[in-house]
Every structure is written in structure tokens, then in C-alpha cells.
Design a protein around this motif. Structure first.
Motif, PDB file in Angstrom:
ATOM      1  N   LEU A   5       4.429   3.380   5.492  1.00 44.57           N
ATOM      2  CA  LEU A   5       5.405   3.588   4.425  1.00 44.57           C
ATOM      3  C   LEU A   5       4.958   2.844   3.172  1.00 44.57           C
ATOM      4  N   PRO A   6       5.305   3.347   1.993  1.00 40.69           N
ATOM      5  CA  PRO A   6       5.013   2.595   0.774  1.00 40.69           C
ATOM      6  C   PRO A   6       5.832   1.309   0.741  1.00 40.69           C
ATOM      7  N   PRO A   7       5.371   0.288   0.015  1.00 42.92           N
ATOM      8  CA  PRO A   7       6.130  -0.965  -0.072  1.00 42.92           C
ATOM      9  C   PRO A   7       7.557  -0.714  -0.571  1.00 42.92           C
ATOM     10  N   GLU A  31       8.856  -7.985   4.771  1.00 42.97           N
ATOM     11  CA  GLU A  31       8.768  -7.166   5.994  1.00 42.97           C
ATOM     12  C   GLU A  31       8.709  -8.036   7.248  1.00 42.97           C
ATOM     13  N   HIS A  32       7.996  -9.161   7.173  1.00 47.50           N
ATOM     14  CA  HIS A  32       7.890 -10.053   8.335  1.00 47.50           C
ATOM     15  C   HIS A  32       9.265 -10.621   8.694  1.00 47.50           C
ATOM     16  N   ARG A  65      11.004   0.676  13.181  1.00 45.55           N
ATOM     17  CA  ARG A  65       9.698   0.237  13.696  1.00 45.55           C
ATOM     18  C   ARG A  65       9.831  -0.324  15.105  1.00 45.55           C
ATOM     19  N   ALA A  66      10.994  -0.948  15.378  1.00 41.90           N
ATOM     20  CA  ALA A  66      11.224  -1.538  16.695  1.00 41.90           C
ATOM     21  C   ALA A  66      11.613  -0.496  17.744  1.00 41.90           C
ATOM     22  N   GLY A  67      11.750   0.763  17.325  1.00 43.71           N
ATOM     23  CA  GLY A  67      12.019   1.828  18.283  1.00 43.71           C
ATOM     24  C   GLY A  67      13.468   2.242  18.402  1.00 43.71           C
ATOM     25  N   ALA A  88      13.027  11.309   6.776  1.00 39.76           N
ATOM     26  CA  ALA A  88      11.901  12.240   6.892  1.00 39.76           C
ATOM     27  C   ALA A  88      10.713  11.606   7.606  1.00 39.76           C
ATOM     28  N   ALA A  89      10.534  10.296   7.391  1.00 35.41           N
ATOM     29  CA  ALA A  89       9.394   9.598   8.002  1.00 35.41           C
ATOM     30  C   ALA A  89       9.606   9.340   9.488  1.00 35.41           C
ATOM     31  N   PHE A  90      10.876   9.254   9.908  1.00 34.72           N
ATOM     32  CA  PHE A  90      11.213   9.006  11.322  1.00 34.72           C
ATOM     33  C   PHE A  90      12.122  10.132  11.821  1.00 34.72           C
TER      34      PHE A  90
END
Length: 275
Positions: A5-7, A31-32, A65-67, A88-90
């Protein structure tokens, strides 16, 4: 699921977004840090998650990201195009509902158990939290609450008796749940930085004490802490049967509310529930 993904800053700039003070918004970009928050409820792969106030979707990304399969409630329509990009990405993993979380019952959104994970808007965070805790049916449908609050509010949730932070919120959060302060978040992590520090509270349902009405407990704690500087014999005199309950339980009526344990408040509420 590996998705590039873009920032988030780029997404926000592209959509011309800024945090709304009126909606109590403060955006997180790290993000972290967001991944660490998403890890607090444990393994999310395949689990249903409710997020309130996702804004441009920083925490939403971490949950995906974690599902997790995420249902997000957002009332700021400016953020909807950015969230649509995440949908759209997921594919099939994110459902965005435009609306006011104060007016939407989570039970209407899920068939089975779900976790709630949210960087709650400051202006409605406590009201949402107490609503989720106040279900007469127990255990609730939610499996855990992982919520960011102002640090002062977070400390009130996990407070121990005989401390200045201890009050109704602590009793409500602890009488049939286990609450802990899971992480502090420095004000500098947000854009714009709020005036106060933040903290994340993690709550899991416990066993509900038998014979206790939630509404009675609320009435007792409201009266006791509504006049917390006064002795119980004064603050509880307006609650029918409360002073007699203190006598039966051998609780000194000269004590003040903040000296009573959660268990003692539960005992008082049980006596009044029976009455």
C-alpha cells in the motif's frame, strides 16, 4: 495477506484530509506502532473485528495485515474514499459503514463473536465504552475490547480502590471483566498531537457474579461516587434499601465510596437486587 500500500501520509495528502477537532480525530501514521496495537487482542487471522472511527484507515490497515475481517463504522464522509481504496486492496475483508457508532448496535452487524479494536474519537469514547460494558446479557457477543483513550480515562478504567482515579468507570469495567492498561502512546505519535497522552486498555469478559442486576449496580455507584467526598450514609441515603444493605453486610456507613472494593459494591448491588 501481503498487500503493498502507499504510505498513509500520501493517501491523506491525495484526498486532502485533515483531522477534525469537532469529531475528536487524531491520526496515527506509525505503521510499526499500529501493528503493535493490532497485536494486543492476540491472533486475528480469520477473526471478525469491529473498528469505530477508522479515519483514513491507519489502524484498519494493521488489522487487515493481521488477517482480520474488519467492519468499520465511520461518520466522516471525507474519509470514505481513502477507506474505499483499502476495501479494493483487501477484497472481502473490509466493510465500511457510514454512520454514527452511537446509533448502531454491533449485534446487528455480526452473527458470531467479534473483537472491538479502535482508536476511539475522544469526544464519544467513554460513552461507547460504557455502552459496550452495560449489556444485561453476559458474556457479551464481543470477545475483547482494545481501545485507545486519553491516558487519564484509561487510568480510571483500571484504577484500584483508595486512589484518586477510582470511581464508577473502574467498577463498571472490573465487576465482571478483566481490564488492563496494555500500552501508552505518546502524544507526539499523533497528527495533530493532542494536548494529552494516550493509552490503550484491553478488556476481556469475565464471569458475572450471580444475583446482581447491572442497573442496580449502576444506580449504587452513581449515587456513591456522585458525592464521593461524603460518607456512604449520606451519599446512599437516596437509594432505597442501601443503608440497610450496608448494615447487613457490616460495611461501615462512615466510609467513603473510593474505599470500597469492586466486590463490596457487587455485594451491595446483590442485596438490593434481592429486595
Amino acid at each position: 495477506m501481503s498487500v503493498t500500500l502507499p504510505p498513509l501520509r500520501e493517501i491523506i495528502a491525495r484526498h486532502g484530509l485533515s483531522a477534525s477537532k469537532a469529531l475528536g480525530q487524531n491520526f496515527l501514521f506509525d505503521e510499526h506502532l499500529l501493528d503493535r496495537i493490532a497485536a494486543i487482542p492476540g491472533e486475528l487471522e480469520g477473526r471478525q473485528v469491529l473498528e469505530v472511527g477508522p479515519g483514513p484507515g491507519g489502524l484498519t490497515r494493521a488489522l487487515l495485515r493481521a488477517g482480520a475481517t474488519v467492519t468499520a463504522i465511520e461518520m466522516d464522509r471525507r474519509c470514505l474514499p481513502a477507506l474505499a481504496e483499502l476495501e479494493a486492496a483487501f477484497p472481502g475483508k473490509l466493510k465500511v459503514i457510514e454512520g454514527d457508532a452511537m446509533k448502531i448496535a454491533p449485534a446487528d452487524l455480526f452473527d458470531g463473536p467479534y473483537a472491538i479494536v479502535a482508536n476511539l474519537p475522544y469526544n464519544v469514547g467513554t460513552a461507547l465504552f460504557t455502552g459496550w460494558l452495560s449489556s444485561e446479557a453476559w458474556p457479551p457477543q464481543w470477545s475483547s475490547l482494545t481501545l485507545m483513550f486519553q491516558e487519564e480515562v484509561a487510568r480510571r478504567i483500571v484504577a484500584e480502590p483508595d486512589t484518586s482515579a477510582y470511581g464508577r468507570l473502574a467498577v463498571l469495567a472490573q465487576w465482571r471483566s478483566k481490564s488492563k492498561l496494555a500500552m501508552k502512546v505518546h502524544r507526539s505519535a499523533f497528527t495533530p498531537p493532542p494536548k494529552v497522552m494516550s493509552a490503550i486498555v484491553h478488556v476481556v469478559p469475565g464471569e458475572a457474579p450471580e444475583g446482581v442486576s447491572m442497573r442496580v449496580l449502576e444506580r449504587v455507584t452513581e449515587a456513591a461516587f456522585g458525592q464521593r467526598r461524603k460518607m456512604l450514609r449520606q451519599s446512599l441515603k437516596g437509594v432505597p434499601g442501601a443503608l440497610a444493605a450496608l448494615e447487613r453486610l457490616e460495611i461501615d456507613p462512615q466510609r467513603r465510596a473510593e474505599t470500597l472494593s469492586v466486590a463490596e459494591f457487587v455485594d451491595i448491588a446483590r442485596e438490593l437486587t434481592r429486595a
